[in-house]
Structures are given as structure tokens and as C-alpha cells.
Design a protein around this motif. Structure first.
Motif, mmCIF file in Angstrom:
data_model
loop_
_atom_site.group_PDB
_atom_site.id
_atom_site.type_symbol
_atom_site.label_atom_id
_atom_site.label_comp_id
_atom_site.label_asym_id
_atom_site.label_seq_id
_atom_site.Cartn_x
_atom_site.Cartn_y
_atom_site.Cartn_z
ATOM 1 N N GLY A 25 -1.189 2.316 1.408
ATOM 2 C CA GLY A 25 -0.892 1.846 2.065
ATOM 3 C C GLY A 25 -1.563 1.959 3.671
ATOM 4 O O GLY A 25 -1.450 0.628 4.207
ATOM 5 N N ALA A 29 -2.079 -1.965 5.330
ATOM 6 C CA ALA A 29 -1.660 -1.766 6.623
ATOM 7 C C ALA A 29 -2.402 -2.441 7.527
ATOM 8 O O ALA A 29 -2.258 -2.800 8.483
ATOM 9 N N GLN A 65 6.947 5.726 -3.214
ATOM 10 C CA GLN A 65 7.753 4.434 -2.535
ATOM 11 C C GLN A 65 7.698 6.000 -1.438
ATOM 12 O O GLN A 65 7.135 4.817 0.343
ATOM 13 N N HIS A 66 8.140 6.628 -0.871
ATOM 14 C CA HIS A 66 7.842 7.810 -0.106
ATOM 15 C C HIS A 66 6.669 7.540 0.129
ATOM 16 O O HIS A 66 5.449 7.730 1.591
ATOM 17 N N HIS A 69 4.864 4.813 2.049
ATOM 18 C CA HIS A 69 5.314 4.113 3.792
ATOM 19 C C HIS A 69 4.932 5.612 4.437
ATOM 20 O O HIS A 69 4.277 5.036 5.385
ATOM 21 N N VAL A 72 1.420 3.437 4.832
ATOM 22 C CA VAL A 72 1.330 2.888 6.180
ATOM 23 C C VAL A 72 2.039 3.222 7.261
ATOM 24 O O VAL A 72 1.017 2.856 8.474
ATOM 25 N N LYS A 73 2.786 4.093 7.492
ATOM 26 C CA LYS A 73 2.921 4.964 8.807
ATOM 27 C C LYS A 73 1.898 5.815 9.785
ATOM 28 O O LYS A 73 1.394 4.991 11.183
ATOM 29 N N VAL A 92 4.889 -5.078 10.318
ATOM 30 C CA VAL A 92 5.451 -4.147 9.372
ATOM 31 C C VAL A 92 6.551 -4.050 8.948
ATOM 32 O O VAL A 92 5.942 -3.542 7.338
ATOM 33 N N LEU A 96 5.951 -4.311 4.886
ATOM 34 C CA LEU A 96 6.846 -2.933 3.624
ATOM 35 C C LEU A 96 7.484 -3.739 2.515
ATOM 36 O O LEU A 96 7.360 -2.960 0.982
ATOM 37 N N ASP A 97 7.660 -4.579 3.107
ATOM 38 C CA ASP A 97 8.611 -5.749 1.556
ATOM 39 C C ASP A 97 7.256 -5.338 0.172
ATOM 40 O O ASP A 97 7.650 -5.983 -0.907
ATOM 41 N N MET A 99 4.544 -4.298 -0.567
ATOM 42 C CA MET A 99 4.468 -2.952 -1.092
ATOM 43 C C MET A 99 5.522 -2.618 -1.995
ATOM 44 O O MET A 99 5.381 -2.306 -3.368
ATOM 45 N N THR A 100 6.486 -2.641 -1.620
ATOM 46 C CA THR A 100 7.850 -2.187 -1.791
ATOM 47 C C THR A 100 8.012 -2.418 -2.980
ATOM 48 O O THR A 100 8.145 -2.291 -4.266
#
Length: 119
Positions: A25, A29, A65-66, A69, A72-73, A92, A96-97, A99-100
Motif C-alpha cells: 500500500g 501510494a 483491505q484495512h 489502506h 496507503v495512509k 488518493v 484506493l479504487d 487497490m480495492t
């Protein structure tokens, strides 16, 4: 994540290594923000491969997913600290789109395999 991690070397990290998802992630990013990383496709394939293994091991999709994310954060926080708040919110959301979608697609494929109706 090093350059060898993005290559399909057939040796994925241990299935429950969520640090891998977080690192991916973070790297994704940074790659998308910099828009100069030629290994983005390789990183997405790696993310998909690891997600498939995690799904087959019974890891819930929301945990995956968490973790992604969170990566990424962390990456965005690092960029903010290094360059100030110059990130585009649309970028951003796009990150996320992508990767999700990658995680979800791999997870559903693995679920179909375990249920015996792979397509």
C-alpha cells in the motif's frame, strides 16, 4: 518493498504477513503520486497474488483491505511530512479504487475456487 518484491518470483510472503500488504500500500501510494514508477503493474500483480493466498487461507477480506489502506495512509503521511500537503484528493481516491478493486477481484476469484465453481 524492493524491486524484487514486485516481480513474480513465485515466492510470496507468508500468507499472514500483513506487513506485506501495508508495504505494498505504501509503495503503491508513492508510485501513483510520483507517477513515474514503471513497476506499478508488477506491484498490482503482487498484491493480487498475495490477496489470493490470504483468501485461500481464510483471511477476511476486510482485514486485507484495512491493511492495504493503512499502507496507503502511511505513505501519504510520509509524503505530507516530506513535501507538505500537496496531494490531490482525487489521486488518493483513484489509488484506493485501484487497490480495492485488485484485492476484491483476487478475493472473489479465490472464493470461487474454494467453492468449486471457478470461472
Amino acid at each position: 518493498m524492493g524491486s524484487n518484491d514486485a516481480e513474480d518470483d513465485g515466492k510470496p510472503a507468508p500468507v499472514r504477513d500483513f506487513g506485506t500488504a501495508i508495504r505494498m500500500g505504501l509503495d503503491l501510494a508513492l508510485a501513483l503520486v510520483e507517477d513515474a514508477d514503471p513497476s506499478l503493474d508488477g506491484m498490482l500483480r503482487t498484491l493480487e497474488r498475495h490477496t489470493t493466498l490470504w483468501a485461500l487461507d481464510g483471511v477476511p477480506i476486510d482485514d486485507i483491505q484495512h491493511a492495504v489502506h493503512e499502507g496507503v495512509k502511511s505513505g501519504l503521511a510520509q509524503l505530507r511530512d516530506d513535501a507538505g500537503p500537496v496531494l490531490d484528493c482525487l489521486l488518493v481516491v483513484d489509488l484506493l479504487d485501484i487497490m480495492t478493486s485488485t484485492v476484491s477481484r483476487a478475493y472473489l476469484t479465490a472464493d470461487r475456487v474454494t467453492r468449486g465453481n471457478a470461472r
